[in-house]
Design a protein around this motif. Sequence first.
Motif, PDB file in Angstrom:
ATOM      1  N   SER A  33      80.364  35.381 -99.646  1.00 38.15           N
ATOM      2  CA  SER A  33      81.744  34.429 -99.558  1.00 38.15           C
ATOM      3  C   SER A  33      82.830  34.946 -98.550  1.00 38.15           C
ATOM      4  O   SER A  33      83.622  34.455 -97.732  1.00 38.15           O
ATOM      5  CB  SER A  33      81.961  34.119-100.601  1.00 38.15           C
ATOM      6  OG  SER A  33      82.659  35.047-101.400  1.00 38.15           O
ATOM      7  N   SER A  36      79.691  36.144 -93.486  1.00 40.99           N
ATOM      8  CA  SER A  36      79.187  34.975 -92.912  1.00 40.99           C
ATOM      9  C   SER A  36      77.585  35.076 -92.866  1.00 40.99           C
ATOM     10  O   SER A  36      77.192  36.020 -93.378  1.00 40.99           O
ATOM     11  CB  SER A  36      79.499  34.800 -91.464  1.00 40.99           C
ATOM     12  OG  SER A  36      79.106  35.769 -90.466  1.00 40.99           O
ATOM     13  N   ARG A  37      77.028  34.139 -92.186  1.00 40.69           N
ATOM     14  CA  ARG A  37      75.471  34.277 -92.181  1.00 40.69           C
ATOM     15  C   ARG A  37      75.102  35.387 -91.216  1.00 40.69           C
ATOM     16  O   ARG A  37      73.984  35.946 -91.499  1.00 40.69           O
ATOM     17  CB  ARG A  37      75.020  33.036 -91.506  1.00 40.69           C
ATOM     18  CG  ARG A  37      73.435  32.762 -91.661  1.00 40.69           C
ATOM     19  CD  ARG A  37      72.637  33.176 -92.656  1.00 40.69           C
ATOM     20  NE  ARG A  37      72.761  31.807 -93.666  1.00 40.69           N
ATOM     21  CZ  ARG A  37      72.518  32.055 -94.795  1.00 40.69           C
ATOM     22  NH1 ARG A  37      72.011  33.115 -95.435  1.00 40.69           N
ATOM     23  NH2 ARG A  37      72.517  31.160 -95.654  1.00 40.69           N
ATOM     24  N   ILE A  39      76.196  39.026 -89.462  1.00 38.16           N
ATOM     25  CA  ILE A  39      77.041  40.164 -89.608  1.00 38.16           C
ATOM     26  C   ILE A  39      76.768  41.179 -88.646  1.00 38.16           C
ATOM     27  O   ILE A  39      75.514  41.311 -87.995  1.00 38.16           O
ATOM     28  CB  ILE A  39      77.115  40.695 -91.029  1.00 38.16           C
ATOM     29  CG1 ILE A  39      75.751  41.148 -91.718  1.00 38.16           C
ATOM     30  CG2 ILE A  39      77.435  39.281 -91.903  1.00 38.16           C
ATOM     31  CD1 ILE A  39      75.982  41.804 -92.625  1.00 38.16           C
ATOM     32  N   ILE A  97      81.999  40.594 -89.928  1.00 34.43           N
ATOM     33  CA  ILE A  97      81.515  39.186 -89.474  1.00 34.43           C
ATOM     34  C   ILE A  97      81.243  39.095 -88.147  1.00 34.43           C
ATOM     35  O   ILE A  97      82.031  39.912 -87.143  1.00 34.43           O
ATOM     36  CB  ILE A  97      82.707  38.179 -89.662  1.00 34.43           C
ATOM     37  CG1 ILE A  97      82.845  38.184 -91.410  1.00 34.43           C
ATOM     38  CG2 ILE A  97      82.457  37.198 -89.298  1.00 34.43           C
ATOM     39  CD1 ILE A  97      84.119  37.159 -91.639  1.00 34.43           C
ATOM     40  N   HIS A  99      81.347  37.031 -84.700  1.00 32.35           N
ATOM     41  CA  HIS A  99      81.566  35.563 -84.173  1.00 32.35           C
ATOM     42  C   HIS A  99      80.666  35.375 -83.045  1.00 32.35           C
ATOM     43  O   HIS A  99      80.306  36.118 -82.078  1.00 32.35           O
ATOM     44  CB  HIS A  99      83.082  35.829 -83.433  1.00 32.35           C
ATOM     45  CG  HIS A  99      83.999  36.037 -84.560  1.00 32.35           C
ATOM     46  ND1 HIS A  99      84.558  35.080 -85.333  1.00 32.35           N
ATOM     47  CD2 HIS A  99      84.654  37.148 -84.981  1.00 32.35           C
ATOM     48  CE1 HIS A  99      85.390  35.442 -86.357  1.00 32.35           C
ATOM     49  NE2 HIS A  99      85.544  36.944 -85.906  1.00 32.35           N
TER      50      HIS A  99
END
Length: 287
Positions: A33, A36-37, A39, A97, A99
Amino acid sequence: MGDYQEMYNVVATKNRSEFRDYYICKVNKSNFSKLSRYIVISREHEGRMFRVISKCFVDDALGDEYVAMDQTLRSAIAISRKNDDFDGFKEKVELDILHIPIKKRISNVIASIFSFRYIILRYNRPIVADCEKNIVRTNADSLNIIGINDQDTIVMEYAAQRGKGFELKSCTVQCLLKNDMNEADIKNNSQDYNNIENHDDDLNVIQMDYDQRVILGTGDLQPIYVRRDIYGLFLKQFREFGLTFFITIIAFLFGFGEGLFNYFLYIVLAFVISIIFSIINIRSTIK
């Protein structure tokens, strides 16, 4: 370092049967949480920070301080295979994370229609003859795995530093086959940038020039995600596409009625049939 970062103990993934993806890691729901999916997994080795992209999934059997990683990802960031212990390694990693730009997400969705597979290759510098040219080189096995031939184009991806976080960068380039002399030169070269100290590397090499390195924001010995360039493959098959289109049009003209609407319908149907054949042909080349 990034949007969310902690040090995690590493364990190995054991059961991969429920996953279609080749390169994955797993954390518990609480840690997922905060991530993210997609990383970035980072680890410092011999004064060099290695980073690799991973698709992340949930496994609530893991404790808060653990991340489960597959073998290829562990090799990519120089976690040794010696004295393997599936329940824990001495090395620790950082998670951040990744992007992914919207344009890149859309591009990958379209490419997935034609099917593609990623492979992780180790960046090395090119031979002098290839410098300042928009080409890369790798071995035949790597080309076969991702479903392309010598001189086809590929897409390279890397998690480049963006402020305190990471952003997915990509580069499209023509890929050539390394010859035997080139392969031996890479394997036996004693220069520092061609070797990872105290690590028996399992990744195949991809030789990239400086310009591609700048676009990706990468450096020596970093693991690079590589897949085939679907757009390039589609253009390559344009001749076969045109032949299918022509034959289909002729069949419709001789087999059905005339009229402006019918002609328009024939063209549309021929176009759709040709596209379908092209997709099937491209998908069939994935190993």
